[in-house]
Design a protein around this motif. Sequence first.
Motif, short mmCIF file in Angstrom:
data_model
loop_
_atom_site.label_atom_id
_atom_site.label_comp_id
_atom_site.label_asym_id
_atom_site.label_seq_id
_atom_site.Cartn_x
_atom_site.Cartn_y
_atom_site.Cartn_z
N ALA A 1 0.87 -1.32 -0.01
CA ALA A 1 0.04 -0.14 0.03
C ALA A 1 0.97 1.01 -0.02
CB ALA A 1 -0.88 0.06 1.10
N SER A 2 2.04 1.25 0.92
CA SER A 2 2.80 2.47 0.71
C SER A 2 3.53 2.70 -0.43
CB SER A 2 3.70 2.54 2.00
OG SER A 2 4.58 1.27 1.97
N PHE A 3 3.99 1.47 -1.16
CA PHE A 3 4.48 1.72 -2.29
C PHE A 3 3.92 2.41 -3.40
CE2 PHE A 3 6.06 0.51 -6.62
CZ PHE A 3 7.40 0.55 -6.39
N ALA A 4 2.53 1.70 -3.39
CA ALA A 4 1.54 2.53 -4.39
C ALA A 4 1.15 3.70 -4.14
CB ALA A 4 0.18 1.66 -4.23
N SER A 5 1.17 4.15 -2.83
CA SER A 5 0.73 5.49 -2.46
C SER A 5 2.09 6.41 -2.66
CB SER A 5 0.33 5.48 -1.13
OG SER A 5 1.42 5.29 -0.41
N GLY A 6 3.15 6.10 -2.70
CA GLY A 6 4.30 6.73 -3.06
C GLY A 6 4.49 6.89 -4.69
N ALA A 7 4.07 5.81 -5.14
CA ALA A 7 4.23 5.75 -6.84
C ALA A 7 3.23 6.84 -7.56
CB ALA A 7 4.33 4.43 -7.34
N ALA A 8 2.01 6.49 -6.78
CA ALA A 8 0.92 7.42 -7.46
C ALA A 8 1.12 9.13 -8.03
CB ALA A 8 -0.21 7.15 -6.72
N PRO A 9 1.73 9.65 -7.13
CA PRO A 9 1.69 11.03 -7.20
C PRO A 9 2.85 11.23 -8.48
CG PRO A 9 1.71 10.98 -4.86
CD PRO A 9 1.96 9.53 -5.65
N PRO A 10 3.95 10.72 -8.57
CA PRO A 10 4.71 10.87 -9.89
C PRO A 10 4.08 10.55 -11.04
CG PRO A 10 6.03 9.87 -7.98
CD PRO A 10 4.73 10.06 -7.45
N LEU A 11 3.27 9.35 -10.85
CA LEU A 11 2.69 8.96 -12.07
C LEU A 11 1.55 9.99 -12.69
CD1 LEU A 11 1.99 6.60 -14.10
CD2 LEU A 11 0.67 5.33 -12.20
N ALA A 12 0.82 10.34 -11.58
CA ALA A 12 -0.16 11.29 -11.72
C ALA A 12 0.35 12.60 -12.63
CB ALA A 12 -0.96 11.76 -10.62
N THR A 13 1.52 13.00 -11.89
CA THR A 13 2.33 14.23 -12.47
C THR A 13 2.84 13.92 -13.92
OG1 THR A 13 3.18 14.67 -10.26
CG2 THR A 13 4.31 15.82 -12.33
N ALA A 14 3.32 12.60 -14.40
CA ALA A 14 3.65 12.49 -15.48
C ALA A 14 2.42 12.40 -16.49
CB ALA A 14 4.46 11.02 -15.55
N ALA A 15 1.25 12.04 -16.09
CA ALA A 15 0.03 11.88 -16.92
C ALA A 15 -0.20 13.16 -17.35
CB ALA A 15 -1.06 10.97 -16.46
N ILE A 16 -0.21 14.21 -16.49
CA ILE A 16 -0.95 15.68 -16.97
C ILE A 16 0.01 16.60 -17.24
CG2 ILE A 16 -2.96 15.13 -15.32
CD1 ILE A 16 -1.62 16.87 -13.09
N ALA A 17 1.12 16.55 -17.02
CA ALA A 17 2.36 17.70 -17.12
C ALA A 17 2.51 17.71 -18.69
CB ALA A 17 3.70 17.20 -16.27
N PRO A 18 2.75 18.79 -19.16
CA PRO A 18 3.08 19.10 -20.67
C PRO A 18 4.38 18.29 -20.88
CG PRO A 18 2.70 21.30 -19.48
CD PRO A 18 2.75 20.18 -18.36
N ARG A 19 4.70 18.02 -22.04
CA ARG A 19 5.72 17.20 -22.29
C ARG A 19 7.10 17.83 -22.12
NH1 ARG A 19 9.26 14.32 -22.21
NH2 ARG A 19 10.22 12.79 -23.88
N GLU A 20 7.04 19.22 -22.38
CA GLU A 20 8.30 20.07 -21.95
C GLU A 20 8.87 20.13 -20.72
OE1 GLU A 20 4.87 22.71 -22.84
OE2 GLU A 20 5.81 20.93 -23.86
N LEU A 21 7.67 19.88 -19.61
CA LEU A 21 7.79 20.09 -18.16
C LEU A 21 7.82 18.97 -17.68
CD1 LEU A 21 5.67 23.38 -17.75
CD2 LEU A 21 8.51 23.24 -18.01
N GLN A 22 7.78 17.74 -18.18
CA GLN A 22 7.28 16.63 -17.74
C GLN A 22 8.44 15.99 -16.76
OE1 GLN A 22 7.16 12.74 -19.82
NE2 GLN A 22 5.01 12.57 -19.32
N ALA A 23 9.62 16.07 -17.14
CA ALA A 23 11.04 15.55 -16.46
C ALA A 23 11.05 16.27 -15.21
CB ALA A 23 11.93 15.57 -17.08
N ALA A 24 10.82 17.75 -15.43
CA ALA A 24 11.30 18.75 -14.34
C ALA A 24 10.17 18.61 -13.41
CB ALA A 24 11.19 20.07 -14.76
N LEU A 25 8.98 18.34 -13.62
CA LEU A 25 7.80 18.41 -12.74
C LEU A 25 7.77 17.05 -11.85
CD1 LEU A 25 4.74 20.10 -14.64
CD2 LEU A 25 6.06 20.80 -12.65
N ILE A 26 8.00 15.95 -12.54
CA ILE A 26 8.33 14.71 -11.90
C ILE A 26 9.29 14.79 -10.95
CG2 ILE A 26 9.12 12.17 -12.27
CD1 ILE A 26 7.89 12.27 -15.10
N CYS A 27 10.59 15.15 -11.32
CA CYS A 27 11.41 15.30 -10.24
C CYS A 27 11.30 16.32 -9.10
CB CYS A 27 12.87 15.88 -11.05
SG CYS A 27 14.28 16.07 -10.12
#
Length: 230
Positions: free
Chosen positions: A153-179
């Motif tokens: 459960a904790s792994f999934a909850s930790g992985a979810a925010p970076p995944l959500a960020t990647a899904a909604i971030a503009p391509r040019e800002l994706q890496a920076a926002l994930i980081c």
Amino acid sequence: MVQPHPENHLVARIGWLRAAVLGANDGIISTASLMLGVAAVSSTGEVVVAGLAALVAGAMSMAAGEYVSVSSQADTENADLDRERRELAENPKFEEKELAQIYVGRGVEPQLALQVARQLMAKDALGAHARDELGISEAVAANPVQAAFASAASFASGAAPPLATAAIAPRELQAALICGVSLALLAVLGAIGARAGGASMLKPALRVAFWGALAMAVTAGVGALVGRTI
């Protein structure tokens, strides 16, 4: 007569806290790092798919690994308890003296130590030996199922925010926002873990963020390097 009062000791949190912090930390770092590595050479959709695969695989891996690990610990504890149970049945007087010697080693007078050992064994002989001879108590006893669920459960909850960020971030800002999101979450996670364990928050927060940043930087670098050569 001294009136009893309820006390909540932090050591009771060790079993689930360790698994939860480890799982969330691993979820953030491994998922974000994988997506950053893929983002160096792939499209947004491929990054999201990689992140989703990392979330599912990582949660299952954490659960299985934690279950196996803690089960091994539980097996060892149970084997020690079985041996102690046999020794108590075969030679209770020796076990009584053995327990008394433990208390003497802690500073109790020999006669008083023997009285304490006798009274404790009269109530719960195995519990007294498990706690004071083997160091096993309910607060720290291995619980494989609890640890497995907490890790997944904790792994999934930790992985979810970076995944959500990647899904909604503009391509040019994706890496920076994930980081950025991942590092902020790691710092918060380190602070929360320290707070729950009763420790200072700043140093653990910085430590977790530093190692997360290093992992993401290395993975992104490897992804970019390999992507150029394939």
